[in-house]
Structure formats: structure tokens, C-alpha cells
Design a protein around this motif. Structure first.
Motif, PDB file in Angstrom:
ATOM      1  N   VAL A 159     -39.317  44.220   6.057  1.00  0.00           N
ATOM      2  CA  VAL A 159     -38.898  43.532   7.271  1.00  0.00           C
ATOM      3  C   VAL A 159     -39.449  44.217   8.521  1.00  0.00           C
ATOM      4  O   VAL A 159     -40.022  43.564   9.396  1.00  0.00           O
ATOM      5  CB  VAL A 159     -37.356  43.403   7.333  1.00  0.00           C
ATOM      6  CG1 VAL A 159     -36.915  42.835   8.680  1.00  0.00           C
ATOM      7  CG2 VAL A 159     -36.860  42.515   6.199  1.00  0.00           C
TER       8      VAL A 159
ATOM      9  N   ARG B  27     -32.576  38.232   6.045  1.00  0.00           N
ATOM     10  CA  ARG B  27     -32.812  39.596   5.585  1.00  0.00           C
ATOM     11  C   ARG B  27     -31.761  39.983   4.541  1.00  0.00           C
ATOM     12  O   ARG B  27     -32.074  40.557   3.495  1.00  0.00           O
ATOM     13  CB  ARG B  27     -32.749  40.583   6.759  1.00  0.00           C
ATOM     14  CG  ARG B  27     -32.924  42.003   6.271  1.00  0.00           C
ATOM     15  CD  ARG B  27     -32.658  43.063   7.318  1.00  0.00           C
ATOM     16  NE  ARG B  27     -32.619  44.345   6.636  1.00  0.00           N
ATOM     17  CZ  ARG B  27     -33.283  45.422   7.021  1.00  0.00           C
ATOM     18  NH1 ARG B  27     -34.000  45.419   8.110  1.00  0.00           N
ATOM     19  NH2 ARG B  27     -33.218  46.535   6.312  1.00  0.00           N
TER      20      ARG B  27
ATOM     21  N   PHE C 240     -38.115  36.006  11.130  1.00  0.00           N
ATOM     22  CA  PHE C 240     -39.414  36.459  10.618  1.00  0.00           C
ATOM     23  C   PHE C 240     -40.550  35.804  11.403  1.00  0.00           C
ATOM     24  O   PHE C 240     -40.399  34.712  11.949  1.00  0.00           O
ATOM     25  CB  PHE C 240     -39.569  36.118   9.129  1.00  0.00           C
ATOM     26  CG  PHE C 240     -38.487  36.682   8.240  1.00  0.00           C
ATOM     27  CD1 PHE C 240     -37.932  37.943   8.500  1.00  0.00           C
ATOM     28  CD2 PHE C 240     -38.015  35.967   7.137  1.00  0.00           C
ATOM     29  CE1 PHE C 240     -36.933  38.474   7.672  1.00  0.00           C
ATOM     30  CE2 PHE C 240     -37.020  36.481   6.314  1.00  0.00           C
ATOM     31  CZ  PHE C 240     -36.480  37.734   6.589  1.00  0.00           C
TER      32      PHE C 240
END
Lengths: 187, 187
Positions: free
Chosen positions: A182, A75, A138
């Protein structure tokens, strides 16, 4: 001097277009001789290529600084990538616009050079996504190639509407994008 | 006939550029007279404006069909918006590319017309986001204007890299984008 020629020519290409701007116009606008121009560039085409090549090679060099930094989450790497592009708009927005508009004037071989560097930058972003899938940051059910194109579209398109001197600062803009990407609009 | 002139001229503008394409080139390429051209358009500038105006007015008309449909969730409205733009790439991708590249040839007044319709389309997307915040579908802590620009950037940029005849179908592409935007990369 090379930078001054690039800067002056970007202004002229933006105002008059690439075809209608002569090398004479460029050297006149910055007060140097044609000889000086040809010392740095073999042709107007080569100048157009270098305008963009400088810009994206610089992005790629900066990308490499954080790509292999193992103290950063994926991220955080996306965040740095977004900030890199968006903070470059103030300085290089016009050159990106000129390049996209005039790219058809480049020869096949020059276009290939530009595409190769762009592709490398994009593949690095895809590597961030895939590393994030691998380490569980993810989800794994979305195609990483399409996700990458989507993120880069969102970030790259910014130069066409964003005013760095407006209400929203660069950092805030990147924060909103990355948070939406995200954690999603649902939060 | 108007459509044939638009289609033929988009091809020429794409290949040769707007400045280097004459009205004679356009009428020659589709086998009509200059009189026919001037029956539909007052100038090459007006043609360029209409190429884009037709395209975005059509998007706006289609957007209105679902905007007020109360049986749809706001996520579903975003999905329809994305599909609308992305499914138009096959037919109108070239005209979008030509327009973006040549927009500087338009007069101030024409550009304003185009921007007004674009703005309306964008404000409708922002209304979807805000309705979603109001009914609890979307979180309230991200600026709806920036979120809207981000989503539209992602979707609009597609025309520069997406091949509708490739591996990923239009529906799948839109599904990935909307799922990422709504639920996030974290899932």
C-alpha cells in the motif's frame, strides 16, 4: 472420516507422489477398509480434486464474509485476504503443495472446476483493488488485473518458504506485505 | 547436444511426468542413442538437476552483471532483477514448472546444490534492499528478509499465470510490479 482420508492421503502423496500411492496404501495408513474409501470418493483422482477443492472453497467462503462488509477499508480487506491465506499454511500448506505438483493427473473437467473457484477468489481481490481506486484509497494508473496477480503471487508463494513456527508470526508477515504493497518501499 | 537433450526431456517430463519418462523415451524423441545421453548425464536424476541448475546459474550470472554497477539506483537494480526472471519465462517457464513439480525425485545432495544457488540469488536481492535502506532510497522499518521473499514471490509466481505473448509485454509487467513495490498502491 472424509477429513482423515484426505489428511492421510496428502501425507502419502507428499512423500511418495500421487502415481506411486495406491488406494490400498491410503486405507492401510489410516486403518480403514477400501469400502470406506469408496463410500467417500469414487477414485484417487476425485480425492485429489477434493483435497484442493475443499481448501479453496473454504478460502472463498471466508472471503465472502468480509467482501461486503462496508465498515472495512479496501486496505483492511486486502489485509484480511492475506491473513486468510497465510494463516492457512500451517494447516493446509502440504495439501497446496501436493495439489500444485500433481494437478496434471486431474481430468480436464476437474481442473476446470478448480480453476473456476480460484478465478472467483482472484476476481474478488481485483474487486477490492478496483473499489479502492474508485474511492481514492488506491491510485488509478496501475492495471488492476496485473496488480491483483502480483499481490496474490506474493501471498500464495509464501507456502514455499514460510515457517509459521519461526521468528515472524503470521500477523507480522501480513502486516509487512500489506504495508509494502500500500505505501511502498519508499514509504 | 546437451541443450537438445534438456529441451526434449523437459517437454516429456511436462507431459508424462518424470517417473513415467524413461531415458529411452528421451533419446527416441530427439533421435539420438543412449550412449549420447550417457555422455552428457549419468542419470535421469542428474538431468533433472542440471535442467534447473543451468537455469538458475544463468540467472545468477546475469544478476552479477548489474549487482556492482554503481551507476544504477537500487530501484533500477530491482527492475533489472524482475526483468531477468520475467523475460526468461518464454524460454524457461516450462523447465521451472517441471523442476518445482519433480524436485522430490532429487537426492538430498542435489537439492542442496540447487538451494545454495537459489539462496545466493535471493541474498543478492536482499543486498539491493539493504543498500537502498542505507542510502535512503527505501524505508528502514520493514524487515529486509521478508520484503525480499515477498518481491521474489511476486516475480517468481509469474510463470504460473503470465502469457508473454498476451496483451501485456514483459517490460510493462515489470514496470507495474516495481512501481507498486516502490511507491505503493497509494502512489
Amino acid at each position: 472420516m472424509q477429513d482423515r482420508i484426505i489428511e492421510g492421503s496428502v501425507d502419502l502423496f507428499d512423500k511418495k507422489g500421487f502415481s506411486k500411492t495406491s488406494i490400498q496404501d491410503i486405507v492401510d495408513s489410516i486403518g480403514v477398509s477400501k469400502g470406506t474409501f469408496y463410500y467417500y470418493f469414487n477414485s484417487k483422482q476425485e480425492l485429489l480434486r477434493d483435497i484442493h477443492l475443499n481448501y479453496i472453497q473454504n478460502l472463498l467462503d471466508n472471503q465472502m464474509i468480509y467482501m461486503n462488509d462496508s465498515t472495512l477499508s479496501n486496505r483492511e480487506k486486502l489485509q484480511k485476504m492475506g491473513y486468510l491465506i497465510i494463516s492457512g499454511i500451517r494447516k493446509s500448506g502440504k495439501s497446496a503443495r501436493v495439489f500444485n505438483r500433481e494437478v496434471r493427473h486431474l481430468e480436464e473437467e476437474h481442473i476446470k472446476q478448480v480453476h473456476a473457484i480460484r478465478r472467483e477468489f482472484r476476481m474478488n481481490v481485483q474487486r477490492i483493488i478496483e473499489a479502492g481506486i474508485k474511492n481514492g484509497e488506491f491510485r488509478s494508473d496501475l492495471r488492476s488485473d496485473i496488480v491483483t496477480f502480483g499481490i496474490l503471487g506474493m501471498v500464495n508463494r509464501t507456502y514455499s518458504w514460510y515457517d509459521p513456527d519461526g521468528e515472524v508470526k503470521e500477523e507480522e508477515l501480513v502486516d509487512i506485505f500489506i504495508e509494502m504493497l500500500v505505501n511502498g518501499l519508499k514509504g
